[in-house]
Design an enzyme around this catalytic site. Structure first.
Site, PDB file in Angstrom:
ATOM      1  N   SER A 132      -9.397   1.901   3.153  1.00  0.00           N
ATOM      2  CA  SER A 132      -8.641   2.669   2.203  1.00  0.00           C
ATOM      3  C   SER A 132      -7.664   1.849   1.364  1.00  0.00           C
ATOM      4  O   SER A 132      -7.056   2.403   0.451  1.00  0.00           O
ATOM      5  CB  SER A 132      -7.870   3.772   2.927  1.00  0.00           C
ATOM      6  OG  SER A 132      -7.009   3.216   3.871  1.00  0.00           O
ATOM      7  N   SER A 178      -9.812  -0.382   7.109  1.00  0.00           N
ATOM      8  CA  SER A 178      -9.212  -0.270   5.786  1.00  0.00           C
ATOM      9  C   SER A 178      -8.477  -1.490   5.255  1.00  0.00           C
ATOM     10  O   SER A 178      -8.093  -1.485   4.085  1.00  0.00           O
ATOM     11  CB  SER A 178      -8.263   0.937   5.738  1.00  0.00           C
ATOM     12  OG  SER A 178      -9.008   2.125   5.918  1.00  0.00           O
ATOM     13  N   LYS A 208       0.862  -1.194   0.000  1.00  0.00           N
ATOM     14  CA  LYS A 208       0.000   0.000   0.000  1.00  0.00           C
ATOM     15  C   LYS A 208       0.893   1.238   0.000  1.00  0.00           C
ATOM     16  O   LYS A 208       1.925   1.268   0.692  1.00  0.00           O
ATOM     17  CB  LYS A 208      -0.876  -0.022   1.249  1.00  0.00           C
ATOM     18  CG  LYS A 208      -1.904   1.113   1.337  1.00  0.00           C
ATOM     19  CD  LYS A 208      -2.768   0.929   2.578  1.00  0.00           C
ATOM     20  CE  LYS A 208      -3.873   1.992   2.653  1.00  0.00           C
ATOM     21  NZ  LYS A 208      -4.701   1.815   3.870  1.00  0.00           N
TER      22      LYS A 208
END
Lengths: 65, 472
Positions: B157, B181, B80
């Site tokens: 997210s 997330s 990420k």
């Protein structure tokens, strides 16, 4: 001092003043976007204020180790 | 070579170690697939093709030299894009950090590389991790691989992580979880994702959203792969003072396949009862499956859950604003409007309110701890809904319109507030073919039991093995 009553509903103009006090000069469009979010968080902060918290310490404490 | 992209991380490591395949073949298969599909899926912000190939060649040399290999040797991993990578852009999904190149790796990146993992690239995300939908106005919103015809959210997210692992564009990925997330995109993309106990995995070198709510964890296609990644990453880090000194168990060895005698608490009120029918039924069926394996079940209610949203809001608003305040004053127009608004809310939360949120956290955590004295794990749906189209603001839940954003975090954020370990595990699909996930919540630092249950479930079900209809 008199007993505090419920806070009046947050208006766009009040939010503008509050933001200015924080140093943010927001446009009308920005205030329109922000107002519902701030109202929602203020409602949640009112909920927190009603939770009995005697003798409950915050989880954010300073640990030496 | 297509099959290589669907192998588990564990299997890839075994194939590499036995020279059945080379790391170069594994990495190239993934890079080829990224080239073929990611123009549409948009899971990557930066593909580290050259460095991944170089790392693969070095990994191959180590195999040929018969060196001791790590548990993830030759396995391609996506990161990420809030994890610092030395010399590689780390954008946080933002324009503000669009050209920022860190000078050192995040601790977890170093540990995954030390375990033999090969970093394929930096994955797309909701800007600065502040959104459960996984949207991104700057780099494009990733396309949920489970619907070829409609652009649906991957969830956030860690949206790029969800899309990439689901589409076979990496074998596993790093996500992060402040309100859901890791678990939200895991549920919406059909993955197994783990939010470990707060403090189990170092946050050093991860761009923060809210320091006391952020958790680092893996997103994979199986609990066994999550165990491998967690084993490589977990443990005390002097760079992150919130990390625990508790020893790290052998998570892979804990996957015995046995859940006989395990006591499950099924979370009804606040969770199951407000989920959509598909999510409710899938979770209930999963629990029946676990009973068939020898677990026992009782219904549990967590009374303090009603305060979780407010406690989370107080803490995340204040902490995220504190971090972003300098940029909000000088570079406000460079944020996406939704993230800018959400960050500015923190200016209107007082210090006293922030601390009230932290005090209510203690009530919530203590209750979950107490309940987990009577049962071994708790189970709830991960989400009340499946993936909605990008841009949808309302969703129908059993005939009633509900706002999307609060629905996405309703069941997940309480366990960021409490800090307990939670896995999201695939447990079904809707009639439209969209994934459904359930949460397995364990005692603090008992990721081993959470993963053991998830793995046992995955040995008798195949939800986690299904592939999205990408045509390749």
């Amino acid at each position: 001092m008199s007993e505090p009553g419920p806070a009046p509903p947050l208006t766009k103009e009040t939010l503008r003043v509050l933001a200015q006090a924080q140093g943010f000069a927001l446009t009308d469009a920005e205030l329109d976007g922000l107002l519902p979010l701030v109202r929602a968080v203020r409602t949640m902060m009112d909920e927190l204020a009603a939770v009995p918290l005697e003798d409950v310490e915050p989880t954010a404490l300073y640990h030496m180790l | 070579m297509t099959d290589l992209v669907w192998k588990s991380m564990g299997e890839l490591a075994r194939l590499v170690a036995t020279k059945a395949v080379t790391p170069v073949e594994v990495v190239q298969a993934h890079l080829d697939r990224i080239g073929a599909l990611d123009g549409t899926i948009k899971s990557y912000i930066t593909v580290m093709g050259d460095s991944a190939r170089a790392a693969a060649r070095a990994a191959e040399a180590r195999v040929n030299a018969r060196e001791t290999l790590g548990p993830l040797h030759g396995v391609p991993i996506g990161l990420k894009d809030l994890y610092c990578t030395k010399g590689v852009k780390t954008t946080g999904g933002s324009r503000i950090l669009g050209n920022w190149m860190p000078t050192e790796d995040a601790t977890v990146v170093t540990r995954l590389a030390d375990a033999g993992g090969i970093m394929l690239g930096k994955l797309n995300m909701h800007e600065f991790a502040y959104g459960p939908e996984g949207l991104n106005a700057h780099y494009g919103t990733p396309w949920n691989p489970w619907d070829r015809n409609t652009h649906r959210i991957c969830g956030g997210s860690s949206s790029g992580s969800g899309a990439a692992v689901a589409a076979g564009l990496c074998a596993g990925a790093l996500g992060s979880d402040t309100g859901g997330s890791i678990r939200i995109p895991s549920s919406l993309c059909g993955l197994t994702g783990l939010k470990p106990t707060y403090g189990r995995v170092s946050r050093a070198g991860a761009l923060p959203l809210a320091w006391s709510l952020d958790h680092v964890g893996p997103m994979c296609r199986s609990a066994a792969d999550c165990a491998l990644m967690l084993g490589a990453m977990a443990g005390y880090d002097p760079r992150d003072p919130s990390t625990s000194v508790l020893p790290v168990p052998d998570y892979a060895a804990a996957l015995t396949g046995q859940v006989t005698g395990l006591r499950i608490g099924l979370l009804g009120r606040f969770f199951l009862e407000s989920a959509g029918a598909p999510q409710r039924q899938a979770t209930e069926q999963a629990v029946k499956t676990l009973e068939g394996l020898g677990a026992s079940v009782r219904e549990i209610t967590l009374e303090q859950m009603k305060h979780a949203a407010a406690a989370s809001a107080a803490v995340i608003s204040a902490e995220s604003y504190a971090y972003h305040e300098p940029w909000l004053r000088t570079r406000a127009t460079e944020y996406g409007p939704d993230v800018r608004e959400r960050l500015l809310v923190g200016a209107f939360v007082s210090g006293s309110e922030y601390l009230k949120g932290q005090r209510v956290r203690r009530l919530i955590r203590d209750e979950v701890d107490r309940v987990l004295g009577d049962v071994d794990v708790l189970i709830a749906p991960t989400l009340p809904i499946a993936a909605v189209p990008v841009g949808a603001r309302e969703v129908d839940i059993d005939g009633k319109p509900q706002p999307v954003r609060p629905s996405l975090v309703r069941y997940t954020r309480p366990f960021n507030v409490s800090g307990h370990p939670v896995a999201s595990v695939p447990c079904g699909f809707t009639v439209d073919g969209l994934p459904i996930g359930m949460q397995v919540i364990g005692r603090t630092f008992d990721e081993a039991t959470v993963l053991r249950l998830a793995d046992a479930y995955q040995r008798v079900t195949d939800w986690h093995t299904r592939r999205p209809p990408l045509g390749v």
